[in-house]
Design a protein around this motif. Structure first.
Motif, PDB file in Angstrom:
ATOM      1  N   SER A 136     -11.958  31.646 -30.943  1.00  0.00           N
ATOM      2  CA  SER A 136     -11.978  32.028 -32.344  1.00  0.00           C
ATOM      3  C   SER A 136     -10.680  32.726 -32.700  1.00  0.00           C
ATOM      4  O   SER A 136     -10.034  33.324 -31.837  1.00  0.00           O
ATOM      5  N   GLN A 137     -10.301  32.611 -33.951  1.00  0.00           N
ATOM      6  CA  GLN A 137      -9.147  33.353 -34.452  1.00  0.00           C
ATOM      7  C   GLN A 137      -9.650  34.335 -35.497  1.00  0.00           C
ATOM      8  O   GLN A 137     -10.386  33.967 -36.398  1.00  0.00           O
ATOM      9  N   ILE A 138      -9.267  35.591 -35.329  1.00  0.00           N
ATOM     10  CA  ILE A 138      -9.768  36.657 -36.190  1.00  0.00           C
ATOM     11  C   ILE A 138      -8.612  37.248 -36.982  1.00  0.00           C
ATOM     12  O   ILE A 138      -7.618  37.695 -36.399  1.00  0.00           O
ATOM     13  N   ALA A 139      -8.732  37.248 -38.296  1.00  0.00           N
ATOM     14  CA  ALA A 139      -7.706  37.860 -39.146  1.00  0.00           C
ATOM     15  C   ALA A 139      -7.923  39.368 -39.183  1.00  0.00           C
ATOM     16  O   ALA A 139      -9.053  39.844 -39.181  1.00  0.00           O
ATOM     17  N   LEU A 140      -6.834  40.101 -39.187  1.00  0.00           N
ATOM     18  CA  LEU A 140      -6.888  41.557 -39.307  1.00  0.00           C
ATOM     19  C   LEU A 140      -6.373  41.903 -40.699  1.00  0.00           C
ATOM     20  O   LEU A 140      -5.187  42.104 -40.900  1.00  0.00           O
ATOM     21  N   PRO A 141      -7.263  41.934 -41.691  1.00  0.00           N
ATOM     22  CA  PRO A 141      -6.832  42.047 -43.076  1.00  0.00           C
ATOM     23  C   PRO A 141      -6.101  43.331 -43.430  1.00  0.00           C
ATOM     24  O   PRO A 141      -5.201  43.339 -44.255  1.00  0.00           O
ATOM     25  N   ASN A 142      -6.448  44.461 -42.825  1.00  0.00           N
ATOM     26  CA  ASN A 142      -5.763  45.703 -43.167  1.00  0.00           C
ATOM     27  C   ASN A 142      -4.276  45.678 -42.788  1.00  0.00           C
ATOM     28  O   ASN A 142      -3.444  45.999 -43.614  1.00  0.00           O
ATOM     29  N   PRO A 143      -3.931  45.283 -41.543  1.00  0.00           N
ATOM     30  CA  PRO A 143      -2.507  45.198 -41.234  1.00  0.00           C
ATOM     31  C   PRO A 143      -1.785  44.185 -42.115  1.00  0.00           C
ATOM     32  O   PRO A 143      -0.659  44.411 -42.543  1.00  0.00           O
ATOM     33  N   VAL A 191       6.929  48.893 -30.701  1.00  0.00           N
ATOM     34  CA  VAL A 191       6.107  49.406 -31.806  1.00  0.00           C
ATOM     35  C   VAL A 191       6.286  48.536 -33.043  1.00  0.00           C
ATOM     36  O   VAL A 191       5.314  48.190 -33.725  1.00  0.00           O
ATOM     37  N   ALA A 192       7.516  48.134 -33.328  1.00  0.00           N
ATOM     38  CA  ALA A 192       7.781  47.268 -34.485  1.00  0.00           C
ATOM     39  C   ALA A 192       7.044  45.932 -34.333  1.00  0.00           C
ATOM     40  O   ALA A 192       6.481  45.412 -35.306  1.00  0.00           O
ATOM     41  N   ASN A 193       7.040  45.376 -33.132  1.00  0.00           N
ATOM     42  CA  ASN A 193       6.326  44.113 -32.905  1.00  0.00           C
ATOM     43  C   ASN A 193       4.826  44.280 -33.093  1.00  0.00           C
ATOM     44  O   ASN A 193       4.175  43.447 -33.723  1.00  0.00           O
ATOM     45  N   TRP A 194       4.248  45.348 -32.551  1.00  0.00           N
ATOM     46  CA  TRP A 194       2.805  45.579 -32.710  1.00  0.00           C
ATOM     47  C   TRP A 194       2.435  45.765 -34.173  1.00  0.00           C
ATOM     48  O   TRP A 194       1.340  45.385 -34.593  1.00  0.00           O
ATOM     49  N   ARG A 195       3.335  46.322 -34.968  1.00  0.00           N
ATOM     50  CA  ARG A 195       3.053  46.503 -36.409  1.00  0.00           C
ATOM     51  C   ARG A 195       3.003  45.169 -37.143  1.00  0.00           C
ATOM     52  O   ARG A 195       2.475  45.089 -38.254  1.00  0.00           O
ATOM     53  N   GLN A 196       3.534  44.111 -36.535  1.00  0.00           N
ATOM     54  CA  GLN A 196       3.521  42.780 -37.145  1.00  0.00           C
ATOM     55  C   GLN A 196       2.261  41.979 -36.807  1.00  0.00           C
ATOM     56  O   GLN A 196       2.076  40.868 -37.292  1.00  0.00           O
ATOM     57  N   PRO A 208       2.598  41.358 -27.452  1.00  0.00           N
ATOM     58  CA  PRO A 208       3.557  41.513 -28.543  1.00  0.00           C
ATOM     59  C   PRO A 208       4.718  42.450 -28.229  1.00  0.00           C
ATOM     60  O   PRO A 208       5.804  42.300 -28.783  1.00  0.00           O
ATOM     61  N   ALA A 209       4.532  43.395 -27.332  1.00  0.00           N
ATOM     62  CA  ALA A 209       5.587  44.358 -27.015  1.00  0.00           C
ATOM     63  C   ALA A 209       6.817  43.693 -26.422  1.00  0.00           C
ATOM     64  O   ALA A 209       7.912  44.269 -26.460  1.00  0.00           O
ATOM     65  N   THR A 210       6.685  42.471 -25.885  1.00  0.00           N
ATOM     66  CA  THR A 210       7.822  41.801 -25.247  1.00  0.00           C
ATOM     67  C   THR A 210       8.407  40.664 -26.072  1.00  0.00           C
ATOM     68  O   THR A 210       9.367  40.029 -25.643  1.00  0.00           O
ATOM     69  N   VAL A 211       7.849  40.377 -27.238  1.00  0.00           N
ATOM     70  CA  VAL A 211       8.320  39.266 -28.067  1.00  0.00           C
ATOM     71  C   VAL A 211       9.763  39.491 -28.502  1.00  0.00           C
ATOM     72  O   VAL A 211      10.154  40.596 -28.863  1.00  0.00           O
ATOM     73  N   GLY A 212      10.549  38.426 -28.452  1.00  0.00           N
ATOM     74  CA  GLY A 212      11.944  38.487 -28.894  1.00  0.00           C
ATOM     75  C   GLY A 212      12.839  39.260 -27.939  1.00  0.00           C
ATOM     76  O   GLY A 212      13.846  39.826 -28.361  1.00  0.00           O
ATOM     77  N   GLY A 213      12.467  39.316 -26.661  1.00  0.00           N
ATOM     78  CA  GLY A 213      13.278  40.033 -25.686  1.00  0.00           C
ATOM     79  C   GLY A 213      13.210  41.540 -25.832  1.00  0.00           C
ATOM     80  O   GLY A 213      14.090  42.265 -25.370  1.00  0.00           O
ATOM     81  N   CYS A 214      12.182  42.016 -26.458  1.00  0.00           N
ATOM     82  CA  CYS A 214      12.001  43.442 -26.693  1.00  0.00           C
ATOM     83  C   CYS A 214      11.995  44.208 -25.367  1.00  0.00           C
ATOM     84  O   CYS A 214      11.304  43.826 -24.431  1.00  0.00           O
TER      85      CYS A 214
END
Length: 134
Positions: A121-128, A64-69, A51-57
């Motif tokens: 498997s796909q795991i949802a992270l409900p808190n984030p 950090v903004a990407n990881w928060r998503q 995620p740290a590299t998504v969108g040309g980051c």
């Protein structure tokens, strides 16, 4: 025998170090893809192995903004039998998700007598997902 392991952080006397602990025998490969919610609904809109590299980051603030998503994780695990199967010759390619550039991660064929199976498997992270606001 390939084995899934973890590193445990601890003290060895007065020195901080780590030790390796075996968890499960027969695990050949383990891959993760992280689901990012680029909207506000708490549902992953895209998946990426880094995620740290998504969108040309390219900087820390963007990473950090990407990881928060991140709101979910796709897990792909390739397990193999511990004992070989007589008369069996594996000729299968196993797809274990995609890497950070979007290319498929492929394992095999290994040409061995061990039977393998991919578990996904796909795991949802409900808190984030819960802290996303419109």
């Amino acid at each position: 025998i390939p084995t899934l392991k973890r590193a445990e952080l601890g003290l060895d006397g007065a020195v901080l170090g780590h030790s390796t602990v075996a968890l499960v025998n027969g695990i050949d490969n383990l891959q993760f893809e992280y689901g990012l919610d680029t909207g506000t609904d708490g549902v992953a809109d895209l998946f990426n192995a880094n995620p740290a590299t998504v969108g040309g980051c390219a900087d820390e603030t963007c990473a950090v903004a990407n990881w928060r998503q991140v709101v979910s994780v796709k897990l792909s695990l390739l397990a193999r039998s511990v004992e070989p199967t007589q008369g069996y010759l594996e000729d299968t390619k196993y797809v274990l998700g995609r890497d950070a550039e979007g290319a498929e991660i492929i394992d095999g064929p290994n040409g061995e007598a061990y039977k393998r199976h991919v578990f996904q498997s796909q795991i949802a992270l409900p808190n984030p997902a819960g802290r996303k606001t419109p």
